[in-house]
Design an enzyme around this catalytic site. Structure first.
Site, PDB file in Angstrom:
ATOM      1  N   GLU A  53       1.348  -0.427  -5.044  1.00 18.22           N
ATOM      2  CA  GLU A  53       0.274   0.520  -5.345  1.00 18.22           C
ATOM      3  C   GLU A  53       0.905   1.857  -5.740  1.00 18.22           C
ATOM      4  OE1 GLU A  53      -3.381   3.139  -3.481  1.00 18.22           O
ATOM      5  OE2 GLU A  53      -1.740   2.446  -2.228  1.00 18.22           O
TER       6      GLU A  53
ATOM      7  N   ASP B  69       0.839  -1.196   0.000  1.00 16.85           N
ATOM      8  CA  ASP B  69       0.000   0.000   0.000  1.00 16.85           C
ATOM      9  C   ASP B  69       0.879   1.253   0.000  1.00 16.85           C
ATOM     10  OD1 ASP B  69      -2.717   1.194   0.357  1.00 16.85           O
ATOM     11  OD2 ASP B  69      -1.861   1.882   2.254  1.00 16.85           O
TER      12      ASP B  69
ATOM     13  N   ASP C 196     -10.590   1.867  -3.805  1.00 16.59           N
ATOM     14  CA  ASP C 196     -10.209   3.280  -3.699  1.00 16.59           C
ATOM     15  C   ASP C 196     -10.916   4.174  -4.716  1.00 16.59           C
ATOM     16  OD1 ASP C 196      -8.386   3.261  -1.562  1.00 16.59           O
ATOM     17  OD2 ASP C 196      -6.799   2.471  -2.842  1.00 16.59           O
TER      18      ASP C 196
ATOM     19  N   ARG D 234     -17.617   0.384  -1.430  1.00 18.28           N
ATOM     20  CA  ARG D 234     -17.370  -0.795  -0.587  1.00 18.28           C
ATOM     21  C   ARG D 234     -18.679  -1.364  -0.045  1.00 18.28           C
ATOM     22  NH1 ARG D 234     -12.373   2.135   2.768  1.00 18.28           N
ATOM     23  NH2 ARG D 234     -11.062   2.540   0.937  1.00 18.28           N
TER      24      ARG D 234
END
Length: 587
Positions: A368, A339, A435, A482
């Protein structure tokens, strides 16, 4: 000649070994250049350097090229007999010829000046350990990203006290916990296998107070709301039984507020043994939640509760490299995604790569990074990055109706000339994620939705769909992207047709080698239609796969030929309405 449009360097994506024998050489020119040749040979073919030798080299044409917006990308593959190469280029516009060396351009007249230096490009030696190598299995993988709390609740006994009743429709918030867990993912492995999935990417599963787990409290523990170590080992074992690989998400750029070393810093300040584990500029900290913006310490974005980890510190690097090594050895995972990978130190990435590749040379290390990531992709840090530029470029074509099929060609070629070919093979291609806004909420209709996914599945790399993509699940920006998986509707068959189309694409991608190929080009057979996408995947001498996608208002006349692999709105074998046609054509 447009001198400013010409560029080459003897490194990175312009000159690199594909393997121990083959060297890839690329050069950019303007559109005024009609042909490019490379003059090449061994650096010592005429004697030792500086010994008065006269070096000529052998001339070969460069015939492969890709069109960019303002330049042409020329490509050739050479096999240096002695593992080293010296070379320069001859560029012809049709009216004039120029020779391109490391120190610039030389005219034909200057080439004949006695004693004038020729400062050639040189690739000194193809050391096998320096060849960027990526795990071959990734190119055969179709990933499925899961946000565990919202996927499936398989074990209500580990639900927290504040668990929210599963909400199959409607928006969600970052504060809500719905009870999704590792047992739920295990329960749905057969569903994923039937869909055609053979790779799972899980967002973080380590202990953390949030539902997203990017605020890690303990990197050594599975979050109790998801299960425990044995639960996860069972998930990996069952996934592997079905031929499904598993990738974990590692958050090493920052920790959560309750990470024990950070709590020690808050209690002891500069006296804490962990003070240098974080990027602290000033003590004591502001009590009003403004420490990050006042630069008292660095954080993820400007969240005071997510202090930035100092991966410049050798002790910190060892701690987190040991964490990853344990994941690989103890859990048997197949990949690690980092991440906010562009903010951790390169030193950390190199040490992580060396350690986990020693344990499992086939482990997949993914970063990422949302922008060009070449500095991380030279073979000693990441195997690949999340290919957001590709996904954004695909979506832009449908959003911006002024873009033509030529614009589409330019932007796709840009994405695949940025890195080495072995990197392109394993790029993590996606159209949405935890995201971003979900793809379905970004497009007008299902025709556009499936068309974009079809493009994704025909690109080099490794495609990933976000959970719910197979049913065209909606969701706006984080956290609405989400939402909970609507299992009742899925099991009732409400989305059967949507799932069938996605499953067909997945199985086609896995079964058709040419769809995975890095070799593609854009013919111009439909130039009369501004918004018809046409590209061909070529790797075999006797056939190729053609992808046609009509994004026009009118039907497009198509020449009937080849074996149809997938069609949507292909009418009477002659017209392609607003849809997709994928076919294998014999040469």
């Amino acid at each position: 000649m447009e001198f400013n449009a010409v560029y080459h360097q003897a490194s990175d994506n312009y000159c690199y070994p594909l393997n121990e024998d083959e060297l890839i050489i690329n050069i950019k020119t303007g559109y005024d250049v009609k042909s490019v040749s490379i003059i090449l040979g061994d650096p010592f073919a005429a004697g030792i350097l500086g010994g008065g030798e006269h070096w000529d080299g052998k001339k070969e044409p460069i015939i492969y090229k890709k069109r960019l917006k303002n330049q042409i990308w020329w490509t050739t593959t050479v096999r240096p007999e002695y593992k080293r190469l010296k070379y320069y280029f001859e560029l012809q516009t049709g009216e004039e010829s120029w020779f391109y060396f490391e120190d610039g351009f030389v005219s034909s007249e200057q080439m004949h000046l006695e004693g004038r230096s020729r400062q050639c490009f040189v690739f000194p030696w193809m050391n096998p350990c320096d060849v960027p190598r990526t795990p071959a299995w990734v190119n055969d993988t179709v990933w499925y990203q899961i946000f565990p709390d919202r996927f499936c609740n398989g074990d209500p006994s580990n639900d927290p006290e504040n668990v929210v009743l599963w909400r199959e429709h409607g928006s969600v918030t970052n504060e809500e916990c719905f009870g999704g867990d590792l047992a739920g993912i295990t329960d749905k492995l057969d569903y994923l296998q039937n869909l055609g999935i053979n790779g799972l990417y899980l967002t973080p599963i380590n202990e953390a107070p949030s539902n997203h787990k990017y605020d890690t409290t303990d990197y050594t523990k599975i979050d109790p709301r998801f299960g425990d170590e044995e639960t996860f080992k069972h998930l990996v074992k069952e996934a592997h039984k079905r031929g499904i690989r598993v990738m974990l998400d590692g958050v090493f750029n920052h920790s959560g507020y309750y990470f024990a070393p950070w709590q020690d810093v808050l209690a002891k300040g500069p006296e804490s043994e962990y003070y240098d584990w974080f990027m602290i500029n000033e003590w004591p900290f502001d009590k009003n939640g403004q420490a990050a913006k006042k630069k008292q310490y660095y954080t993820f974005a400007f969240y005071d509760s997510m202090p930035k980890i100092n991966t410049n510190n050798p002790k910190v690097r060892k701690y987190f490299v040991d964490i990853c090594a344990n994941w690989v050895e103890n859990y048997g995972i197949d990949g690690i995604r980092l991440d906010v990978a562009n903010e951790v130190s390169h030193r950390f990435c190199k040490e992580l790569h060396a350690r986990v590749k020693e344990i499992n040379p086939d482990i997949y290390i993914l970063g990422e990074i949302w922008h060009n990531a070449l500095p991380w992709l030279r073979g000693d840090e990441f195997d690949a990055v999340m290919n957001y530029p590709l996904g954004q470029s695909i979506k832009d074509f449908w959003i911006d109706k002024s873009l033509t099929n030529e614009d589409f060609e330019y932007t796709i070629n840009r994405c695949y000339t940025s890195y080495m070919q072995q990197t392109n093979d394993v790029l993590f291609n996606l159209l949405d994620s935890h995201d971003t806004k979900r793809l379905r909420s970004d497009v007008k209709n299902l025709d556009e939705y499936f068309a974009q996914i079809a493009v994704l599945f025909a690109m080099p790399g490794s495609p990933c769909i976000y959970y719910g993509t197979e049913i065209a699940m909606e969701g706006s920006y984080d956290p609405d992207c989400r939402r909970c998986m609507p299992w009742s509707d899925i099991e009732a068959g409400k989305y059967a047709e949507r799932s069938r189309i996605i499953s067909t694409l997945i199985h086609l991608r896995r079964q058709e080698p040419l769809l995975k190929s890095r070799n593609f080009h854009f013919p111009n057979d439909y130039a009369a239609y501004r918004r018809v996408i046409q590209f061909q995947k070529v790797d075999f001498p006797d056939c190729y796969v053609e992808v046609l996608i009509n994004c026009c208002e009118e039907d497009v006349e198509v020449v009937p030929q080849g074996e149809i692999l997938l069609e949507r709105h292909y009418i009477d074998s002659t017209l392609l309405s607003n849809g997709i046609l994928i076919r294998r054509i014999r040469k």
